[in-house]
Structures are given as structure tokens and as C-alpha cells.
Motif scaffolding. Structure first.
Motif, PDB file in Angstrom:
ATOM      1  N   ALA A  65       0.829  -1.213   0.000  1.00 39.03           N
ATOM      2  CA  ALA A  65       0.000   0.000   0.000  1.00 39.03           C
ATOM      3  C   ALA A  65       0.862   1.261   0.000  1.00 39.03           C
ATOM      4  CB  ALA A  65      -0.928   0.004   1.210  1.00 39.03           C
ATOM      5  N   LEU A  66       1.866   1.300   0.855  1.00 36.41           N
ATOM      6  CA  LEU A  66       2.711   2.497   0.916  1.00 36.41           C
ATOM      7  C   LEU A  66       3.526   2.687  -0.356  1.00 36.41           C
ATOM      8  CD1 LEU A  66       3.922   2.352   4.603  1.00 36.41           C
ATOM      9  CD2 LEU A  66       2.315   3.960   3.594  1.00 36.41           C
ATOM     10  N   THR A  67       4.051   1.604  -0.884  1.00 38.73           N
ATOM     11  CA  THR A  67       4.813   1.705  -2.123  1.00 38.73           C
ATOM     12  C   THR A  67       3.914   2.085  -3.289  1.00 38.73           C
ATOM     13  OG1 THR A  67       6.318   0.017  -1.293  1.00 38.73           O
ATOM     14  CG2 THR A  67       6.381   0.468  -3.643  1.00 38.73           C
ATOM     15  N   GLY A  68       2.758   1.453  -3.372  1.00 36.58           N
ATOM     16  CA  GLY A  68       1.836   1.749  -4.463  1.00 36.58           C
ATOM     17  C   GLY A  68       1.315   3.164  -4.420  1.00 36.58           C
ATOM     18  N   LEU A  69       0.916   3.617  -3.232  1.00 38.97           N
ATOM     19  CA  LEU A  69       0.412   4.980  -3.120  1.00 38.97           C
ATOM     20  C   LEU A  69       1.516   6.000  -3.354  1.00 38.97           C
ATOM     21  CD1 LEU A  69      -2.050   4.694  -0.124  1.00 38.97           C
ATOM     22  CD2 LEU A  69      -2.615   5.109  -2.502  1.00 38.97           C
ATOM     23  N   GLY A  70       2.707   5.716  -2.861  1.00 36.56           N
ATOM     24  CA  GLY A  70       3.819   6.656  -3.057  1.00 36.56           C
ATOM     25  C   GLY A  70       4.204   6.818  -4.509  1.00 36.56           C
ATOM     26  N   THR A  71       4.301   5.709  -5.212  1.00 38.96           N
ATOM     27  CA  THR A  71       4.658   5.811  -6.628  1.00 38.96           C
ATOM     28  C   THR A  71       3.521   6.387  -7.456  1.00 38.96           C
ATOM     29  OG1 THR A  71       3.996   3.525  -6.989  1.00 38.96           O
ATOM     30  CG2 THR A  71       6.337   3.936  -6.559  1.00 38.96           C
ATOM     31  N   ALA A  72       2.284   6.050  -7.096  1.00 35.57           N
ATOM     32  CA  ALA A  72       1.150   6.572  -7.865  1.00 35.57           C
ATOM     33  C   ALA A  72       1.014   8.079  -7.713  1.00 35.57           C
ATOM     34  CB  ALA A  72      -0.136   5.883  -7.425  1.00 35.57           C
ATOM     35  N   VAL A  73       1.179   8.575  -6.514  1.00 30.43           N
ATOM     36  CA  VAL A  73       1.062  10.016  -6.298  1.00 30.43           C
ATOM     37  C   VAL A  73       2.213  10.753  -6.972  1.00 30.43           C
ATOM     38  CG1 VAL A  73       1.150  11.801  -4.508  1.00 30.43           C
ATOM     39  CG2 VAL A  73      -0.315   9.820  -4.218  1.00 30.43           C
ATOM     40  N   SER A  74       3.408  10.203  -6.899  1.00 30.62           N
ATOM     41  CA  SER A  74       4.540  10.880  -7.544  1.00 30.62           C
ATOM     42  C   SER A  74       4.411  10.845  -9.068  1.00 30.62           C
ATOM     43  CB  SER A  74       5.861  10.247  -7.116  1.00 30.62           C
ATOM     44  OG  SER A  74       5.956   8.927  -7.592  1.00 30.62           O
TER      45      SER A  74
END
Length: 140
Positions: A65-74
Motif C-alpha cells: 500500500a505504501l509503495t503503491g500509493l507513493g509511486t502513484a502520487v509521484s
């Protein structure tokens, strides 16, 4: 559920499938950690195996979740499509709900292999077969 929420969820899931490294890592690394570190040491103790399985499921879900959300937002910040979507009259709720639903789907992808390995490789019921489903852990 709104058709806009489903459309954004579908769009975000397709976007995540286009880069399969994240999905593969989310499903592969917690399951490998389960087989490498939990099964040989806590495979025979049901309480320890359950605790370790739930801990690795939480680790897999939170890391994906943290990796997915971080890359998606960036990635959204660098694309010119994102500011255009903000000007549309739909509002932020469909995009936010779509992002949450796609993140939950990826979290499920990362939790299921750990749950399967925990069920197959640890002792959860009374049987003569001990160890992992491949049989290598019973000699450790």
C-alpha cells in the motif's frame, strides 16, 4: 457504487498492471520471507506460526500500500493529465475512492500468497505430515 468510481478504479488497476514489477514484488517477497524465515522455525508451533503469518500479512499489505500509493502520487504529479482531471466537474471523491479500491486490490494480491503459504506450510491441524508442502523444511 458510482460508475465514475469504478472507471477510476479500472484505470488505476490497468496502470498498475502495466508495470508488473510492483505487483510481482508485492506478491513474491512476503511469501518468500514466509517460507524462508517462518516455516523452518515456527512451522510446528501453531500459535507462533499464526502470529508470524499475521505479521507477514500485515507487512505485505502495508508495504504494498505504501509503495503503491507513493509511486502513484509521484507519477500523478509529473503527468499533465492529473491537473486536467482536477478541473473536471466530478470532484475529488471518485478519484480518491478509485485509488483506495485499487490499493485494496493490490493489498489483497500481497496477502493471499502469505496466507496460502501459512496454511500449507505450517502446522494448523493435527496430522502426521509436518513441515512445508515441498518437504524440505521438515529436515531443518
Amino acid at each position: 457504487m458510482s460508475s465514475l468510481v469504478l472507471a477510476h478504479t479500472r484505470f488505476l488497476l490497468i496502470e498498475q498492471i502495466r508495470t508488473p514489477v510492483g505487483l510481482l514484488a508485492a506478491a513474491f517477497f512476503p511469501a518468500v520471507a514466509m517460507v524462508a524465515f517462518v516455516v523452518p522455525y515456527t512451522g510446528q508451533d501453531p500459535a507462533a506460526a499464526t502470529t508470524a503469518t499475521s505479521s507477514l500479512m500485515l507487512f505485505g499489505a502495508m508495504s504494498s500500500a505504501l509503495t503503491g500509493l507513493g509511486t502513484a502520487v509521484s507519477q500523478d504529479r509529473e503527468q499533465p493529465w492529473n491537473p486536467y482531471l482536477r478541473t473536471l466537474p466530478a470532484g475529488p471523491l471518485p478519484r480518491f475512492a478509485g485509488r483506495i479500491l485499487s490499493t485494496l486490490a493490490v493489498m489483497l494480491i500481497s496477502v493471499v500468497p502469505v496466507l496460502v503459504m501459512g496454511g500449507r506450510c505450517s502446522r494448523r491441524r493435527r496430522s502426521r505430515r509436518a513441515g512445508c508442502c515441498w518437504g524440505w523444511a521438515r529436515w531443518w
